[in-house]
Design an enzyme around this catalytic site. Structure first.
Site, short mmCIF file in Angstrom:
data_model
loop_
_atom_site.label_atom_id
_atom_site.label_comp_id
_atom_site.label_asym_id
_atom_site.label_seq_id
_atom_site.Cartn_x
_atom_site.Cartn_y
_atom_site.Cartn_z
N HIS A 62 0.84 -1.20 0.00
CA HIS A 62 0.00 0.00 0.00
C HIS A 62 0.87 1.25 0.00
O HIS A 62 2.10 1.15 0.09
CB HIS A 62 -1.01 -0.01 1.16
N HIS A 64 1.24 3.85 2.08
CA HIS A 64 1.80 4.55 3.24
C HIS A 64 3.32 4.50 3.10
O HIS A 64 3.89 3.46 2.72
CB HIS A 64 1.34 3.91 4.55
N ASP A 66 5.88 4.20 4.89
CA ASP A 66 6.75 3.21 5.54
C ASP A 66 6.80 1.89 4.76
O ASP A 66 7.53 0.98 5.13
CB ASP A 66 6.32 2.96 7.00
N HIS A 67 6.07 1.81 3.65
CA HIS A 67 6.08 0.57 2.84
C HIS A 67 6.65 0.76 1.44
O HIS A 67 6.80 -0.20 0.72
CB HIS A 67 4.66 -0.01 2.76
N HIS A 142 -7.41 -1.68 5.83
CA HIS A 142 -6.54 -0.63 6.35
C HIS A 142 -7.18 0.73 6.03
O HIS A 142 -8.23 0.78 5.41
CB HIS A 142 -5.17 -0.80 5.69
N ASP A 212 -0.61 -3.76 6.18
CA ASP A 212 -1.13 -3.44 7.51
C ASP A 212 -2.63 -3.73 7.51
O ASP A 212 -3.28 -3.55 6.48
CB ASP A 212 -0.93 -1.97 7.83
N HIS A 270 6.14 -4.91 12.27
CA HIS A 270 5.51 -3.60 12.11
C HIS A 270 5.26 -2.95 13.47
O HIS A 270 4.18 -2.47 13.79
CB HIS A 270 4.19 -3.74 11.32
ZN LIG Z 1 2.76 0.56 7.85
ZN LIG Z 2 -0.23 1.56 6.55
#
Ligand SMILES: [Zn+2]
Ligand SMILES: [Zn+2]
Length: 305
Positions: A62, A64, A66-67, A142, A212, A270
């Site tokens: 996805h 976000h 952090d990915h 999510h 997530d 995570h």
């Molecule tokens: Zn994340």
């Molecule tokens: Zn996320």
């Protein structure tokens, strides 16, 4: 055949306490499949001796940061290092736009083909089917569209018992038939059952990657009975309300998912920046599902091992 996963990043949201945002490298029969690519993934690959030149497939769950914030940097380095081999990238449709705009304004034309495959976030689909694995998406719950990935090894052919076939002087041209399970009919009329000339291949293994997501039974069936389940466990269960608000899972819930879906082993990751040490999360998940491990960066887990 190798089927293992090396953890490159285990932190949610931001890098902290030497933990990096999410990324994992799957080795399937000596080809690398990168799952998510948080910031710092290139450094982590160098640190743990994962050769980025050997990555053939990249999967982004996805959008976000952090990915995926390490992705353009990684593609850029591959380009600068003269890569020619194509890469297939699976991810949310808008990822293409993000990559294109970055390369547009740096006037970069990649030296290799980047084949982009948009993921349908609403429905589970087989997105890859090659000689080693099939990969299916897992529809997660999510704040923005998010999918996990289910990697299933292909069943291999039977293995020739060299000693037996050589003793019987079975012609080499017959080997491929034997590998498919057919009996051997010798020229003298004797029939040799296949089970005497070959051994069974290893059982195919399955790995599910879930990050997530809110705890939601809707994806349980898809990940039933996997050999290894990676599930996010951002918070401890006393933070359930926060987990629900942010569409994340608690360690206790991750243990529940593993237990209810019949997983053989669970890895949790995570982790929120609230947790400097992770024992609380591990103990909590293990109280529900004992065969749980932490996603420690640099650690390699053999799937089915
Ligand atoms: Zn994340
Ligand atoms: Zn996320």
């Amino acid at each position: 055949m190798r089927f293992d996963v090396t953890i490159l990043g285990s932190s949610s949201a931001t890098p902290i306490y030497n933990r990096n945002p999410t990324a994992q490298a799957l080795n399937i029969n000596e080809r690398f499949y990168l799952i998510d690519c948080g910031e710092g993934t290139q450094q982590q690959m160098l640190r743990f001796d994962i050769k980025s030149s050997r990555i053939d497939y990249i999967f982004i769950s996805h959008l976000h940061g952090d990915h995926y914030l390490g992705l353009v940097g990684l593609l850029s380095s591959l380009h600068l290092n003269g890569r020619k081999k194509p890469i297939t990238l699976f991810g949310p449709a808008h990822l293409k736009e993000i990559i294109d705009i970055q390369f547009k304004y740096s006037e970069t034309t990649l030296h290799f083909d980047l084949e982009f495959v948009p993921i349908n976030p609403l429905q589970s689909e087989v997105i890859l089917d090659n000689q080693d694995v099939t990969v299916e998406t897992i529809v997660l719950d999510h704040r923005i569209a998010c999918t996990g990935f289910l990697f299933r090894q292909k069943r291999r052919l039977r293995k020739i018992n060299k000693e037996r076939v050589e003793a019987l002087s079975v012609p080499v041209e017959y080997y491929s038939t034997l590998k498919r399970g057919v009996d051997y009919f010798a020229t003298n009329g004797e029939v040799h059952p296949n089970s005497e000339l070959t051994t069974a291949p290893e059982e195919p293994m399955a790995y599910a990657y879930c990050s997530d997501t809110l705890y939601n039974e809707s994806y349980f069936e898809k990940i039933a009975n996997v050999d290894l389940l990676y599930h996010e466990a951002t918070f401890a269960h006393d933070m359930l309300e926060r987990a629900n608000q942010t569409h994340h899972t608690t360690a206790w819930q991750a243990g529940e998912v593993a237990s209810l879906t019949g997983a053989k082993k669970l890895i949790i990751g995570h982790f929120s920046a609230r947790y400097k040490t992770l024992n609380e999360l591990l103990d909590e998940a293990r109280s529900v599902f004992p065969n749980t491990e932490l996603a420690i960066e640099g650690k390699t887990f053999v799937i089915g091992g």
